[in-house]
Design a protein around this motif. Structure first.
Motif, PDB file in Angstrom:
ATOM      1  N   UNK A   1      -1.083   3.306 -10.535  1.00 10.27           N
ATOM      2  CA  UNK A   1      -1.189   1.867 -10.260  1.00 10.27           C
ATOM      3  C   UNK A   1      -0.459   1.508  -8.977  1.00 10.27           C
ATOM      4  N   UNK A   2      -0.922   0.452  -8.369  1.00 10.13           N
ATOM      5  CA  UNK A   2      -0.243  -0.140  -7.217  1.00 10.13           C
ATOM      6  C   UNK A   2      -0.412  -1.644  -7.299  1.00 10.13           C
ATOM      7  N   UNK A   3       0.539  -2.357  -6.715  1.00  9.22           N
ATOM      8  CA  UNK A   3       0.427  -3.805  -6.633  1.00  9.22           C
ATOM      9  C   UNK A   3       0.515  -4.211  -5.173  1.00  9.22           C
TER      10      UNK A   3
ATOM     11  N   UNK B   1      -4.173   2.097   1.232  1.00  9.97           N
ATOM     12  CA  UNK B   1      -4.021   2.668  -0.103  1.00  9.97           C
ATOM     13  C   UNK B   1      -4.671   4.041  -0.097  1.00  9.97           C
ATOM     14  N   UNK B   2      -3.901   5.042  -0.499  1.00  6.56           N
ATOM     15  CA  UNK B   2      -4.401   6.412  -0.516  1.00  6.56           C
ATOM     16  C   UNK B   2      -4.217   6.967  -1.928  1.00  6.56           C
ATOM     17  N   UNK B   3      -5.335   7.186  -2.596  1.00  2.94           N
ATOM     18  CA  UNK B   3      -5.284   7.724  -3.950  1.00  2.94           C
ATOM     19  C   UNK B   3      -5.629   9.206  -3.882  1.00  2.94           C
ATOM     20  N   UNK B   4      -4.635  10.018  -4.101  1.00  3.24           N
ATOM     21  CA  UNK B   4      -4.832  11.452  -3.928  1.00  3.24           C
ATOM     22  C   UNK B   4      -3.830  12.224  -4.767  1.00  3.24           C
TER      23      UNK B   4
ATOM     24  N   UNK C   1       0.812  -1.201   0.000  1.00  2.00           N
ATOM     25  CA  UNK C   1       0.000   0.000   0.000  1.00  2.00           C
ATOM     26  C   UNK C   1       0.845   1.251   0.000  1.00  2.00           C
ATOM     27  N   UNK C   2       0.191   2.369  -0.207  1.00  2.97           N
ATOM     28  CA  UNK C   2       0.907   3.640  -0.199  1.00  2.97           C
ATOM     29  C   UNK C   2       0.084   4.734  -0.832  1.00  2.97           C
TER      30      UNK C   2
END
Length: 122
Positions: free
Chosen positions: A17-19, A118-121, A9-10
């Motif tokens: 994208x993230x895995x 997970x932070x989508x910003x 996460x991050x």
């Protein structure tokens, strides 16, 4: 007994994208059904991906279908969640869960990881 640990996460920008990974510590990993869940701030936890150990198939929620991809590496006792085209609505804590020989996923699965944020910003 099965212990699960999520990672990956991050913070990511919209459209990115993230895995995520979930590593299992235990025996007979092949026989466990695996679910990915997420909990957005102020909302209930929702199931987004379910892998059935009965038939070896994966189902996705409508909210992630076409953007997220589940993969399983039995030799490494690891499952992955590739997340593409992320939006702020994907923000939340992501959990993996497991149940012995599960055909469906549910909130009362036997084993849970502690989650990864997970932070989508922008």
């Amino acid at each position: 007994q099965l212990q699960l640990v999520e990672s990956g996460g991050g913070l990511v920008q919209p459209g990115g994208s993230l895995s995520l990974s979930c590593v299992a510590d235990g025996h007979n990993f092949d026989y466990y059904g695996i679910g990915w869940f997420r909990q957005a701030p102020g909302k209930e936890r929702e199931e987004i991906v379910c892998y059935s150990s009965h038939v070896g198939s994966t189902t996705y929620s409508d909210s992630v279908k076409g953007r997220f991809t589940f993969a399983r590496d039995a030799a490494k006792k690891t499952v992955h969640l590739q997340m593409n085209s992320l939006s702020p609505e994907d923000t939340g804590v992501y959990f993996c869960a497991a149940e012995w020989y599960a055909n469906v996923c549910h909130e009362t699965m036997s084993y849970w990881g502690k989650g990864t944020l997970v932070n989508v910003s922008a």
